[in-house]
Structure formats: C-alpha cells, structure tokens
Design a protein around this motif. Structure first.
Motif, mmCIF file in Angstrom:
data_model
loop_
_atom_site.group_PDB
_atom_site.id
_atom_site.type_symbol
_atom_site.label_atom_id
_atom_site.label_comp_id
_atom_site.label_asym_id
_atom_site.label_seq_id
_atom_site.Cartn_x
_atom_site.Cartn_y
_atom_site.Cartn_z
ATOM 1 N N GLN A 311 0.855 -1.137 -0.001
ATOM 2 C CA GLN A 311 -0.047 -0.088 0.041
ATOM 3 C C GLN A 311 0.794 1.160 0.074
ATOM 4 O O GLN A 311 0.502 2.340 0.332
ATOM 5 N N LEU A 312 1.991 1.264 -0.342
ATOM 6 C CA LEU A 312 3.168 2.210 -0.332
ATOM 7 C C LEU A 312 2.595 3.440 -1.313
ATOM 8 O O LEU A 312 2.054 3.124 -2.465
ATOM 9 N N ARG A 313 2.624 5.005 -0.923
ATOM 10 C CA ARG A 313 2.462 5.821 -1.861
ATOM 11 C C ARG A 313 3.883 6.454 -1.534
ATOM 12 O O ARG A 313 4.717 6.503 -1.125
ATOM 13 N N ARG A 314 3.864 7.607 -2.623
ATOM 14 C CA ARG A 314 5.255 8.339 -3.066
ATOM 15 C C ARG A 314 5.401 9.216 -1.612
ATOM 16 O O ARG A 314 4.588 9.937 -1.141
ATOM 17 N N GLY A 315 6.558 9.171 -1.308
ATOM 18 C CA GLY A 315 6.978 10.178 -0.099
ATOM 19 C C GLY A 315 6.922 9.263 1.105
ATOM 20 O O GLY A 315 7.672 9.584 2.248
ATOM 21 N N ASP A 316 6.388 7.990 0.941
ATOM 22 C CA ASP A 316 6.550 7.019 2.217
ATOM 23 C C ASP A 316 8.101 6.714 2.505
ATOM 24 O O ASP A 316 8.926 6.618 1.576
ATOM 25 N N LEU A 317 8.525 6.681 3.903
ATOM 26 C CA LEU A 317 9.778 6.280 4.235
ATOM 27 C C LEU A 317 9.996 4.952 4.148
ATOM 28 O O LEU A 317 9.260 4.089 5.053
ATOM 29 N N LEU A 318 11.102 4.378 3.678
ATOM 30 C CA LEU A 318 11.446 2.916 3.672
ATOM 31 C C LEU A 318 12.564 2.483 4.612
ATOM 32 O O LEU A 318 13.638 3.341 4.321
ATOM 33 N N PHE A 319 12.282 1.868 5.462
ATOM 34 C CA PHE A 319 13.492 1.406 6.491
ATOM 35 C C PHE A 319 14.311 0.042 6.277
ATOM 36 O O PHE A 319 13.557 -0.927 5.871
ATOM 37 N N PHE A 320 15.663 0.294 6.634
ATOM 38 C CA PHE A 320 16.215 -1.147 6.312
ATOM 39 C C PHE A 320 16.959 -1.677 7.660
ATOM 40 O O PHE A 320 17.731 -0.729 8.182
ATOM 41 N N GLY A 321 17.079 -2.808 8.018
ATOM 42 C CA GLY A 321 17.864 -2.962 9.130
ATOM 43 C C GLY A 321 18.707 -4.421 9.042
ATOM 44 O O GLY A 321 18.392 -5.291 8.054
ATOM 45 N N TYR A 322 19.571 -4.489 9.878
ATOM 46 C CA TYR A 322 20.314 -5.765 9.677
ATOM 47 C C TYR A 322 19.375 -7.147 10.175
ATOM 48 O O TYR A 322 19.627 -8.120 9.704
ATOM 49 N N VAL A 323 18.326 -7.102 10.936
ATOM 50 C CA VAL A 323 17.237 -8.062 11.197
ATOM 51 C C VAL A 323 15.961 -7.342 10.578
ATOM 52 O O VAL A 323 15.280 -6.655 11.199
ATOM 53 N N SER A 324 15.422 -8.138 9.283
ATOM 54 C CA SER A 324 14.342 -7.319 8.606
ATOM 55 C C SER A 324 13.088 -7.593 9.787
ATOM 56 O O SER A 324 12.147 -6.424 9.512
ATOM 57 N N SER A 325 12.968 -8.436 10.587
ATOM 58 C CA SER A 325 11.849 -8.499 11.530
ATOM 59 C C SER A 325 11.977 -7.567 12.928
ATOM 60 O O SER A 325 11.241 -7.597 13.848
ATOM 61 N N ASP A 326 13.232 -6.981 13.016
ATOM 62 C CA ASP A 326 13.564 -6.230 14.195
ATOM 63 C C ASP A 326 13.716 -5.027 13.882
ATOM 64 O O ASP A 326 14.888 -4.591 13.414
ATOM 65 N N PRO A 327 12.739 -3.865 14.000
ATOM 66 C CA PRO A 327 12.838 -2.409 13.806
ATOM 67 C C PRO A 327 14.059 -1.746 14.574
ATOM 68 O O PRO A 327 14.740 -1.050 14.150
ATOM 69 N N GLY A 328 14.571 -2.638 15.817
ATOM 70 C CA GLY A 328 15.572 -2.043 16.438
ATOM 71 C C GLY A 328 17.203 -2.000 15.661
ATOM 72 O O GLY A 328 17.975 -1.461 16.371
ATOM 73 N N ILE A 330 17.427 -1.071 12.584
ATOM 74 C CA ILE A 330 17.269 -0.227 11.302
ATOM 75 C C ILE A 330 18.621 0.687 11.495
ATOM 76 O O ILE A 330 18.912 1.080 12.472
ATOM 77 N N HIS A 331 19.101 0.729 10.311
ATOM 78 C CA HIS A 331 20.373 1.432 10.096
ATOM 79 C C HIS A 331 20.191 2.623 8.817
ATOM 80 O O HIS A 331 21.302 3.102 8.388
ATOM 81 N N HIS A 332 19.244 2.307 7.852
ATOM 82 C CA HIS A 332 18.951 3.087 6.655
ATOM 83 C C HIS A 332 17.763 3.517 6.283
ATOM 84 O O HIS A 332 16.795 2.689 6.734
ATOM 85 N N VAL A 333 17.573 4.547 5.812
ATOM 86 C CA VAL A 333 16.090 4.952 5.343
ATOM 87 C C VAL A 333 16.278 5.541 3.795
ATOM 88 O O VAL A 333 17.103 6.233 3.606
ATOM 89 N N GLY A 334 15.180 5.079 3.203
ATOM 90 C CA GLY A 334 14.960 5.997 1.844
ATOM 91 C C GLY A 334 13.532 6.491 1.666
ATOM 92 O O GLY A 334 12.618 6.295 2.670
ATOM 93 N N MET A 335 13.329 7.158 0.616
ATOM 94 C CA MET A 335 11.926 7.561 0.070
ATOM 95 C C MET A 335 11.504 6.723 -1.189
ATOM 96 O O MET A 335 11.942 6.866 -2.106
ATOM 97 N N TYR A 336 10.274 6.377 -0.856
ATOM 98 C CA TYR A 336 9.576 5.685 -1.901
ATOM 99 C C TYR A 336 8.849 6.603 -3.059
ATOM 100 O O TYR A 336 8.618 7.698 -2.840
ATOM 101 N N ILE A 337 9.442 6.340 -4.269
ATOM 102 C CA ILE A 337 8.959 7.375 -5.396
ATOM 103 C C ILE A 337 8.105 6.538 -6.508
ATOM 104 O O ILE A 337 7.583 7.051 -7.473
ATOM 105 N N GLY A 338 7.790 5.375 -6.257
ATOM 106 C CA GLY A 338 6.866 4.760 -7.306
ATOM 107 C C GLY A 338 7.567 3.548 -7.682
ATOM 108 O O GLY A 338 8.800 3.533 -8.002
ATOM 109 N N LYS A 339 6.878 2.593 -8.534
ATOM 110 C CA LYS A 339 7.246 1.502 -9.447
ATOM 111 C C LYS A 339 8.335 0.775 -8.634
ATOM 112 O O LYS A 339 9.185 0.136 -9.215
ATOM 113 N N GLY A 340 8.218 0.385 -7.508
ATOM 114 C CA GLY A 340 9.386 -0.229 -6.713
ATOM 115 C C GLY A 340 10.570 0.441 -6.505
ATOM 116 O O GLY A 340 11.722 -0.249 -6.243
#
Length: 370
Positions: A311-328, A330-340
C-alpha cells in the motif's frame, strides 16, 4: 559501472514509462562505453611505456656503472703511463751517464797510449836498444800498460752494452704502456658513448610517457564528461517522470524535492544543502512540506503510521535493518517514489540516487504525519 549510473539504469528498467527516447538527449551508452574503452587502451599503452622506461633506466644504471669502471681503468693506465714515462726518463739519464763513462774510458785509453809512445823512437837499431836500460824499462811499462788498457776497453764495452739494454728496455716499456693507455681511452670513450645513447633513449621514453599520461588524462576526462552528461540526462528524465506521479499531496511534494537532490554526495551526519546522509535527506524532504522529523532513523521510524508494503505511496519512508523482523536494527532509510523504486543517500563515497527498494534487509515503511 558507477553506483549513480547503476541506479539510473535500474530506474529505467523498472519503470515502464522510461523509454530509450527519454534517456536522450545525453550521450548514448555506446558513446560512454567507447570513451571508457579509449581510457583502457590508453592505460595499456601507458603501462607498456612505463615498463619500457623502467627497463631503459635499469640499463642506464648498468651502463653508468660500466662507464665509471672504464673511466677508472683509464685513470689507472694514465697513472701507469706517467710512471713509465718517468722510468723512461730515468733510463735515458742512466744511458747518458753510461755513455759519458764510455767517453771517459776512451779518453783514458788515448792518454795512456800517448804517454806510452811519447819519446819512443821506433827507428832505433834493435841492437842498439838491447842492453839499453831505458829500453828495457819502456818494454816493462808497455806490458803493464797493455793490461790496464785492456781492462779499460772491456769496461767501456760493458758500459756501452748496459746503456743500450737500458735504452731499449725503457723505450719498449714506454711503448707498451702508451698502447695500454690508448686502449683504455678507447674503452672509456665507447662506454661514455653508450651512456649518452642510453640517456637519449631514456629521455625519449620519458617524453613518450608524459605524452601518454596526458592522453590518458584527456581520455579519462572525456569519459567522465560523457558519463556525467548521460547521468544528468537520466536524472532529468527520472525527475521529470516521477515528479508527475500521483500520491498524497505532501508525500508527492516531498518525493519531488528529494529527486531534485540527485547526484549530491553522501556525507556522514550531513543534512544539506550540498550533501546528505540517509536520514538528513528524508528529514529535509518532509521539512519542505511542513512536517518536522528528527535527523535519526530511530524516531523517523515512529514519525507516523506504518504502511504495508503493498500500500505504499510516494513520499513514504522505507527502513532497512540488520534483522528485517526487528525495527531495533534499522540503520538506513530511503523515500519511496513509485514503481518499486526509492531515492536515497546510500553511503560514504556515493551520491543521492535512485535504486530498487527490494533489498533483503527491508524492515518496513512509515508515512510521516504532521
């Protein structure tokens, strides 16, 4: 391939609206590839020239050492020649002295002869001389003088022989040493000529190397210029297409602003305007639409509701971490612009660019709320 170019190519491959025509009017991929091939060719030529120069310099070092040995050999022969010349002069002096002694001996013989025959009348009748006391005395003296004269003449001959031997020996030694000095001189000149020729070859190779270095620098500049021009054209294409995409009013504006920062370098803890880190870029993008975020992925993750990936929309923040199931983690963030795809500031040494959001360390997404 640079990270920027790779990101842009991913964008064009994944976005159906990004056509080859849209990637123009910048240089084509073939033009950039040809320029980089030119760089590789110039690099190869420079490597060959550098190897030849190194070999020439090594040979020059060897020739310098050989020339130095020949020069020193010549110097040694010069010293020995000077000694031979002195020996020759000494021998000549001894020869002159010997000849003078010969002349003296001859004078002694002449004087004895004059004394012996002075006043002696050889016409006297033999009978008149017999019994003559003076005659008997003269005969006795002649016998004695004959022996002395013989010894003087023998010494004279010996002195002359010695003088001749000394002269011949000195002259031969001098000639031999002179020939040795001439050979040494020839060897020295040959060595010096070889060094001079090698120095000339080395200078020529150095000139060739400098020219190749200049050509390589020029080829690199051309390749970089074409690559930058192509990247800029792709940036404009991506920005133009994604800035027209639909989404929430604020999210769309935040995404458009983030895309306007493409190509700016990643710098740790930077938040603009000339460089960014990951959370600094997303903070400034949402700040442009009136929503304040901390410069930290930890609180940006909790800055609004979490959004399902489908359900992503443009501008949403995408977060990346060492353990994908653990938000704790998180070490990186990007911004969704569409089309994956997302726009982000990746890491040190990279720049703000577009990339696929599909990474194994994707944790989740947040839609910032004011």
């Amino acid at each position: 391939m640079s990270p920027i170019r790779a990101g842009f190519l991913v964008a064009c491959l994944l976005v159906t609206t990004c056509s080859p025509a849209a990637a123009k009017p910048g240089p084509s991929a073939d033009e950039v590839a040809d320029a980089r091939q030119e760089v590789r060719q110039r690099t190869k030529e420079l490597g060959t020239a550098t190897a030849r120069l190194a070999a020439a310099e090594a040979r020059l070092t060897t020739l310098d050492a050989a020339a130095e040995r020949q020069v020193e050999a010549y110097n040694g022969e010069k010293v020995r020649l000077a000694r031979a010349e002195q020996t020759h002069r000494d021998a000549l002096a001894r020869m002159v002295a010997a000849e003078q002694r010969v002349v003296g001996a001859q004078a002694d013989v002449a004087e004895i002869a004059a004394q012996t025959y002075g006043g002696f009348d050889v016409r006297s009748p033999i009978l008149g001389m017999i019994g003559n006391d003076d005659f008997l005395h003269r005969v006795s003296v002649l016998r004695q003088i004959g022996g002395e004269r013989g010894q003087i003449l023998d010494r004279s001959r010996d002195m002359r022989t010695v003088a001749t031997i000394l002269r011949e020996h000195a002259e031969q030694a001098f000639l031999d040493q002179q020939e040795a000095a001439e050979r040494a001189e020839a060897a020295k000149l040959a060595a010096q000529k070889a060094v001079a020729e090698q120095q000339r070859e080395t200078r020529e190779l150095m000139t060739v190397k400098r020219e190749l270095e200049s050509e390589l620098d020029s080829a690199r500049s051309q390749a970089e210029r074409l690559a930058r021009a192509r990247q800029a054209a792709m940036e404009r294409s991506i920005y133009a297409r994604y800035s027209l995409a639909t989404g929430s009013t604020r999210g769309d504006a935040a995404a458009n602003w983030a895309l306007s920062q493409l190509g700016k370098p990643y710098v740790w803890a930077a938040d603009g305007p000339s460089s960014y880190d990951c959370s600094g870029l997303t903070m400034r993008a949402w700040e442009k639409v009136g929503i304040r975020l901390d410069h930290w992925t930890g609180t940006q993750w909790t800055s609004g509701p979490h959004v399902p990936i489908n359900q992503l929309r443009r501008g949403d923040l995408l977060f990346f971490g060492y353990v994908s199931s653990d938000p704790g983690t998180i070490h990186h963030v990007g911004m969704y612009i569409g089309k994956g795809l997302m726009v982000h500031a990746p890491q040190t040494g990279d720049v703000v660019r577009v990339a696929s959001m599909w990474r194994r360390d994707l944790v989740g997404a947040t839609r910032p709320a004011g």
